[in-house]
Design an enzyme around this catalytic site. Structure first.
Site, PDB file in Angstrom:
ATOM      1  CB  SER A 141      -1.371   0.149   1.192  1.00 60.44           C
ATOM      2  OG  SER A 141      -1.860  -1.508   1.690  1.00 60.44           O
ATOM      3  CD1 TRP A 142       6.232   3.842   0.973  1.00 63.73           C
ATOM      4  CD2 TRP A 142       5.519   3.949   2.577  1.00 63.73           C
ATOM      5  NE1 TRP A 142       6.977   4.225   0.842  1.00 63.73           N
ATOM      6  CE2 TRP A 142       6.298   4.758   1.906  1.00 63.73           C
ATOM      7  CE3 TRP A 142       5.113   4.521   3.612  1.00 63.73           C
ATOM      8  CZ2 TRP A 142       7.833   5.600   2.387  1.00 63.73           C
ATOM      9  CZ3 TRP A 142       5.549   4.835   4.103  1.00 63.73           C
ATOM     10  CH2 TRP A 142       6.397   5.774   3.765  1.00 63.73           C
TER      11      TRP A 142
ATOM     12  CB  ALA B 293      -5.438  -6.032   3.853  1.00 63.10           C
TER      13      ALA B 293
ATOM     14  CB  ILE C 195      -3.130  -6.528   8.683  1.00 64.20           C
ATOM     15  CG1 ILE C 195      -3.954  -6.442   7.755  1.00 64.20           C
ATOM     16  CG2 ILE C 195      -3.866  -7.474   9.983  1.00 64.20           C
ATOM     17  CD1 ILE C 195      -4.439  -8.093   7.291  1.00 64.20           C
TER      18      ILE C 195
ATOM     19  CG  HIS D 126       6.017  -1.132   9.196  1.00 65.11           C
ATOM     20  ND1 HIS D 126       6.809  -0.383   8.718  1.00 65.11           N
ATOM     21  CD2 HIS D 126       5.301  -1.910   8.064  1.00 65.11           C
ATOM     22  CE1 HIS D 126       7.231  -0.620   7.341  1.00 65.11           C
ATOM     23  NE2 HIS D 126       6.546  -1.777   7.130  1.00 65.11           N
TER      24      HIS D 126
HETATM   25  N1  INI Z   1       1.939  -2.995   2.669  1.00 61.96           N
HETATM   26  C1  INI Z   1       0.461  -3.176   2.555  1.00 61.96           C
HETATM   27  O1  INI Z   1       0.356  -2.866   1.751  1.00 61.96           O
HETATM   28  N2  INI Z   1       0.070  -3.968   4.668  1.00 61.96           N
HETATM   29  C2  INI Z   1       0.666  -4.056   5.180  1.00 61.96           C
HETATM   30  O2  INI Z   1       0.624  -4.536   5.950  1.00 61.96           O
HETATM   31  C3  INI Z   1       1.962  -3.684   5.250  1.00 61.96           C
HETATM   32  N3  INI Z   1       2.599  -4.067   6.367  1.00 61.96           N
HETATM   33  O3  INI Z   1       2.530  -4.546   8.019  1.00 61.96           O
HETATM   34  O4  INI Z   1       4.515  -3.590   6.840  1.00 61.96           O
HETATM   35  C4  INI Z   1       3.069  -3.607   3.920  1.00 61.96           C
HETATM   36  N4  INI Z   1       4.245  -2.864   4.409  1.00 61.96           N
HETATM   37  C5  INI Z   1       4.763  -2.694   3.223  1.00 61.96           C
HETATM   38  C6  INI Z   1       4.388  -1.542   2.053  1.00 61.96           C
HETATM   39  O5  INI Z   1       3.549  -1.159   1.664  1.00 61.96           O
HETATM   40  C7  INI Z   1       6.321  -1.439   1.493  1.00 61.96           C
HETATM   41  O6  INI Z   1       5.567  -2.294   0.518  1.00 61.96           O
HETATM   42  C8  INI Z   1       7.357  -2.027   1.631  1.00 61.96           C
HETATM   43  O7  INI Z   1       7.639  -0.520   2.618  1.00 61.96           O
HETATM   44  C9  INI Z   1       8.500  -1.060   1.332  1.00 61.96           C
HETATM   45  O8  INI Z   1       8.099   0.411   0.146  1.00 61.96           O
END
Ligand code: INI
Length: 158
Positions: free
Chosen positions: A58-59, A82, A84, A90
């Site tokens: 999602s980031w 999602a 969670i 984080h």
């Molecule tokens: N990305 C999500 O979409 N959901 C999550 O719950 C999540 N957690 O919990 O870490 C998550 N992390 C990854 C993030 O979106 C990036 O892909 C990562 O930080 C690399 O940039």
């Protein structure tokens, strides 16, 4: 009574959509995708009017939404993912930046972007909202995207 009410209808005929889908927690996001595709096809959207763009998590959604919105090839964009909660902060960073960045990209581009990203405290809450007892938020996000795309079309027609 107001003399004029402007609203979008729920027909996806003639509209083009991009679905931005997170791979993280894919056991949830794939169910959201199935719900969104169900909504689009049931409301008349042909397969060739739908593009699926997969992102790591999602980031990464805001930058991709911004790029797609700038291309102006779609009537609406639907984000499905999602986030969670775990044992560390984080969750707050990922969920907060995804929500803020997606909202900004929509507001700045004028392309409607539906926020079908679950932000849940537990896996159970996510399962409930991805086709369980809480419905399917992917389906709901797609219906919102259809209505908003039609509304924007009407507003632009004057
Ligand atoms: N990305 C999500 O979409 N959901 C999550 O719950 C999540 N957690 O919990 O870490 C998550 N992390 C990854 C993030 O979106 C990036 O892909 C990562 O930080 C690399 O940039």
């Amino acid at each position: 009574m107001p003399s004029r009410i402007i609203e979008g209808d729920l027909s996806a005929k003639g509209l083009r959509f991009a679905l931005v889908v997170g791979r993280f927690n894919s056991f949830i996001s794939e169910r959201l995708l199935a719900g969104a595709l169900d909504a689009l096809t049931r409301t008349g959207c042909p397969d060739d009017a739908i593009e699926i763009v997969r992102v790591p998590g999602s980031w990464e959604m805001p930058v991709v939404v911004r790029e797609l919105a700038g291309q102006k090839r779609h009537d609406a964009i639907i984000c499905l993912g999602a986030v969670i909660r775990g044992d560390t902060p984080h969750f707050d960073y990922v969920a907060g930046e995804a929500a803020k960045g997606i909202g900004q990209a929509a507001a700045e581009s004028g392309i409607p972007v539906a926020f079908g990203v679950l932000t849940c405290n537990t896996v159970e809450q996510a399962v409930d909202r991805a086709g369980g007892k809480g419905g399917n938020k992917g389906f709901d996000a797609a219906m919102t995207a259809i209505e908003m795309a039609q509304l924007m079309r009407r507003l632009r027609q004057g």
